[in-house]
Design a protein around this motif. Structure first.
Motif, PDB file in Angstrom:
ATOM      1  N   VAL A   1      10.906 -23.661  56.980  1.00  0.00           N
ATOM      2  CA  VAL A   1      10.910 -22.808  58.333  1.00  0.00           C
ATOM      3  C   VAL A   1      12.480 -22.446  58.656  1.00  0.00           C
ATOM      4  N   PHE A   2      13.353 -23.424  58.493  1.00  0.00           N
ATOM      5  CA  PHE A   2      14.855 -23.328  58.605  1.00  0.00           C
ATOM      6  C   PHE A   2      15.319 -22.094  57.676  1.00  0.00           C
ATOM      7  N   LEU A   3      14.939 -22.047  56.689  1.00  0.00           N
ATOM      8  CA  LEU A   3      15.368 -21.290  55.565  1.00  0.00           C
ATOM      9  C   LEU A   3      14.771 -19.811  55.670  1.00  0.00           C
ATOM     10  N   SER A   4      13.387 -19.645  56.122  1.00  0.00           N
ATOM     11  CA  SER A   4      12.823 -18.335  56.273  1.00  0.00           C
ATOM     12  C   SER A   4      13.489 -17.720  57.545  1.00  0.00           C
ATOM     13  N   ALA A   5      13.830 -18.594  58.506  1.00  0.00           N
ATOM     14  CA  ALA A   5      14.124 -18.141  59.914  1.00  0.00           C
ATOM     15  C   ALA A   5      15.655 -17.607  59.716  1.00  0.00           C
ATOM     16  N   MET A   6      16.492 -18.288  58.999  1.00  0.00           N
ATOM     17  CA  MET A   6      17.835 -18.100  58.722  1.00  0.00           C
ATOM     18  C   MET A   6      17.943 -16.647  58.070  1.00  0.00           C
ATOM     19  N   ALA A   7      16.974 -16.107  57.331  1.00  0.00           N
ATOM     20  CA  ALA A   7      16.894 -14.798  56.673  1.00  0.00           C
ATOM     21  C   ALA A   7      16.707 -13.774  57.547  1.00  0.00           C
ATOM     22  N   GLU A   8      16.222 -13.803  58.739  1.00  0.00           N
ATOM     23  CA  GLU A   8      15.878 -12.917  59.458  1.00  0.00           C
ATOM     24  C   GLU A   8      16.969 -12.126  60.141  1.00  0.00           C
TER      25      GLU A   8
ATOM     26  N   THR B   1      17.285 -10.472  52.077  1.00  0.00           N
ATOM     27  CA  THR B   1      16.159 -10.680  51.042  1.00  0.00           C
ATOM     28  C   THR B   1      16.224 -11.644  49.958  1.00  0.00           C
ATOM     29  N   THR B   2      17.252 -12.429  49.818  1.00  0.00           N
ATOM     30  CA  THR B   2      17.576 -13.488  48.764  1.00  0.00           C
ATOM     31  C   THR B   2      17.051 -14.615  49.496  1.00  0.00           C
ATOM     32  N   ILE B   3      17.426 -14.896  50.804  1.00  0.00           N
ATOM     33  CA  ILE B   3      17.087 -16.187  51.628  1.00  0.00           C
ATOM     34  C   ILE B   3      15.686 -16.044  51.979  1.00  0.00           C
ATOM     35  N   ALA B   4      15.229 -14.847  52.086  1.00  0.00           N
ATOM     36  CA  ALA B   4      13.790 -14.735  52.717  1.00  0.00           C
ATOM     37  C   ALA B   4      12.749 -14.915  51.430  1.00  0.00           C
ATOM     38  N   ALA B   5      13.382 -14.635  50.049  1.00  0.00           N
ATOM     39  CA  ALA B   5      12.458 -14.860  48.974  1.00  0.00           C
ATOM     40  C   ALA B   5      12.484 -16.423  48.775  1.00  0.00           C
ATOM     41  N   ALA B   6      13.755 -17.157  48.826  1.00  0.00           N
ATOM     42  CA  ALA B   6      13.694 -18.579  48.909  1.00  0.00           C
ATOM     43  C   ALA B   6      12.990 -19.298  49.901  1.00  0.00           C
ATOM     44  N   GLY B   7      13.029 -18.772  51.051  1.00  0.00           N
ATOM     45  CA  GLY B   7      12.122 -19.079  52.239  1.00  0.00           C
ATOM     46  C   GLY B   7      10.693 -19.324  51.823  1.00  0.00           C
ATOM     47  N   ARG B   8      10.160 -18.268  51.340  1.00  0.00           N
ATOM     48  CA  ARG B   8       8.604 -18.093  51.001  1.00  0.00           C
ATOM     49  C   ARG B   8       8.260 -18.946  49.932  1.00  0.00           C
TER      50      ARG B   8
ATOM     51  N   GLN C   1      14.555 -22.466  42.476  1.00  0.00           N
ATOM     52  CA  GLN C   1      13.967 -21.712  41.272  1.00  0.00           C
ATOM     53  C   GLN C   1      13.721 -20.470  41.602  1.00  0.00           C
ATOM     54  N   ALA C   2      13.238 -20.042  42.909  1.00  0.00           N
ATOM     55  CA  ALA C   2      12.660 -18.983  43.004  1.00  0.00           C
ATOM     56  C   ALA C   2      13.632 -17.650  42.981  1.00  0.00           C
ATOM     57  N   LEU C   3      15.031 -18.240  43.165  1.00  0.00           N
ATOM     58  CA  LEU C   3      16.115 -17.151  43.036  1.00  0.00           C
ATOM     59  C   LEU C   3      16.507 -17.018  41.494  1.00  0.00           C
ATOM     60  N   ALA C   4      16.281 -17.979  40.652  1.00  0.00           N
ATOM     61  CA  ALA C   4      16.916 -17.687  39.380  1.00  0.00           C
ATOM     62  C   ALA C   4      16.695 -16.458  38.555  1.00  0.00           C
ATOM     63  N   GLU C   5      15.555 -15.787  38.935  1.00  0.00           N
ATOM     64  CA  GLU C   5      15.417 -14.529  37.939  1.00  0.00           C
ATOM     65  C   GLU C   5      15.240 -13.227  39.051  1.00  0.00           C
ATOM     66  N   LEU C   6      15.490 -13.596  40.481  1.00  0.00           N
ATOM     67  CA  LEU C   6      15.570 -12.772  41.483  1.00  0.00           C
ATOM     68  C   LEU C   6      16.678 -11.541  41.078  1.00  0.00           C
ATOM     69  N   ASP C   7      16.516 -10.315  41.496  1.00  0.00           N
ATOM     70  CA  ASP C   7      17.835  -9.514  41.545  1.00  0.00           C
ATOM     71  C   ASP C   7      17.741  -8.901  42.957  1.00  0.00           C
ATOM     72  N   PRO C   8      18.518  -9.670  43.799  1.00  0.00           N
ATOM     73  CA  PRO C   8      18.686  -9.490  45.125  1.00  0.00           C
ATOM     74  C   PRO C   8      19.228  -8.119  45.607  1.00  0.00           C
TER      75      PRO C   8
END
Length: 318
Positions: free
Chosen positions: A80-87, A57-64, A45-52
């Protein structure tokens, strides 16, 4: 990335009942499927309206978003998995094999370090296997960044993850005694196959879950037959310096178990404190909340009973 998380959300919704039925580790609270589904839904849902601007940046937003709304051990580890993948993906316009291998490796390291007492035979083993599987394929392809190489890397990651899921039954005594595989590991396997699916444009593998112990529709709901679990799960977000966070982790290790702490972001405030997401199992809420409130002001606090049929008494919150 949007399609991946949306597909993972739908897939986990379809499998949540069966995942709940085999959820007996670390506690038999019959909620791994529900927790993973709700956490992945928050990320989607966090990515539904995000303009990545890029993949990272996209994965970091989802991870947060997942971290702030994480549910249970499995949901917290997924966030944690998602946030770390973003790095390793920061600034990248597209995903490729080498980046995927790097992202899974980073996620593996962060996830293992987030737990005070990491155990084999869990989501951690499955993630580790996926990272190794991706690395082996990527190494053989000599840095090929084509879409075909990405698909092969994903195939390697998913195949290794499935093998690791099968092994979970023999790695933890409680799973071996109940003749089931780890619920969180199966959930992560489904999430990884969703990524493979959207990248290659194919459905989920029909035989992906065939033969997994305890996972047939007709198998019993083993979690509900386990002894009632005593205690509660406490989760919150709190701003702390790294030193204060380490001190709180040590204290929570003494007070309870299943301690997970991970930074929500790498951005410190003016005092040098970082936001941390915290998860712990304790005998009663006050056991953890007193220690937490002694070092900071927690937010987004959630408290739930470890037994699926129990409720937290109001006086326990005082």
């Amino acid at each position: 990335m949007r399609r991946w998380l949306a597909m993972a959300e739908q897939t986990l919704a379809n499998h949540s009942d069966r995942l709940n039925a085999i959820n007996i580790y670390p506690v038999a609270d019959a909620d791994t499927g529900t927790n993973l589904y709700l956490t992945v839904r928050s990320a989607s849902q966090a990515l539904a309206e995000l303009d990545p601007s890029d993949v990272g940046t996209t994965i970091a937003a989802a991870g947060r978003a997942a971290m702030e709304q994480a549910r249970g051990n499995s949901g917290t580890l997924f966030s944690v998995f998602l946030s770390a993948m973003a790095e390793p993906l920061a600034g990248q316009q597209r995903l490729n094999g080498p980046l995927l291998a790097a992202a899974l490796h980073r996620a593996q390291l962060r996830s293992w370090s987030a737990l005070s007492e990491p155990m084999p035979g869990t989501m951690l083993s499955v993630l580790e296997a996926a990272a190794h599987g991706a690395a082996e394929v990527e190494s053989a392809l000599n840095g090929d960044d084509s879409n075909h190489a990405l698909a092969e890397t994903l195939d390697g990651a998913v195949a290794a993850a499935r093998e690791a899921v099968v092994l979970t039954e023999s790695q933890l005594g409680v799973l071996a005694d109940a003749h089931v595989v780890d619920a969180g590991g199966v959930g992560l396997l489904l999430i990884l196959d969703c990524l493979r699916s959207v990248v290659v444009g194919e459905p989920l593998q029909e035989d992906l879950l065939d033969g997994l112990s305890g996972y047939r529709v007709q198998d019993p709901n083993i979690a509900l037959d386990m002894p009632e679990q005593v205690g509660v799960e406490v989760m919150c977000t709190i701003n702390l310096s790294p030193l204060a966070a380490a001190g709180l982790r040590m204290q929570l290790d003494e007070l309870g178990d299943s301690v997970i702490m991970s930074a929500v972001s790498e951005q410190a405030d003016d005092t040098g404190a970082y936001p941390w997401r915290l998860h712990v199992h304790v005998p009663c809420p006050a056991t953890a909340l007193d220690a937490i409130q002694a070092v900071g002001d927690p937010s987004n606090v959630s408290i739930s009973a470890l037994s699926p049929n129990a409720a937290v008494d109001a006086h326990d919150l005082l």
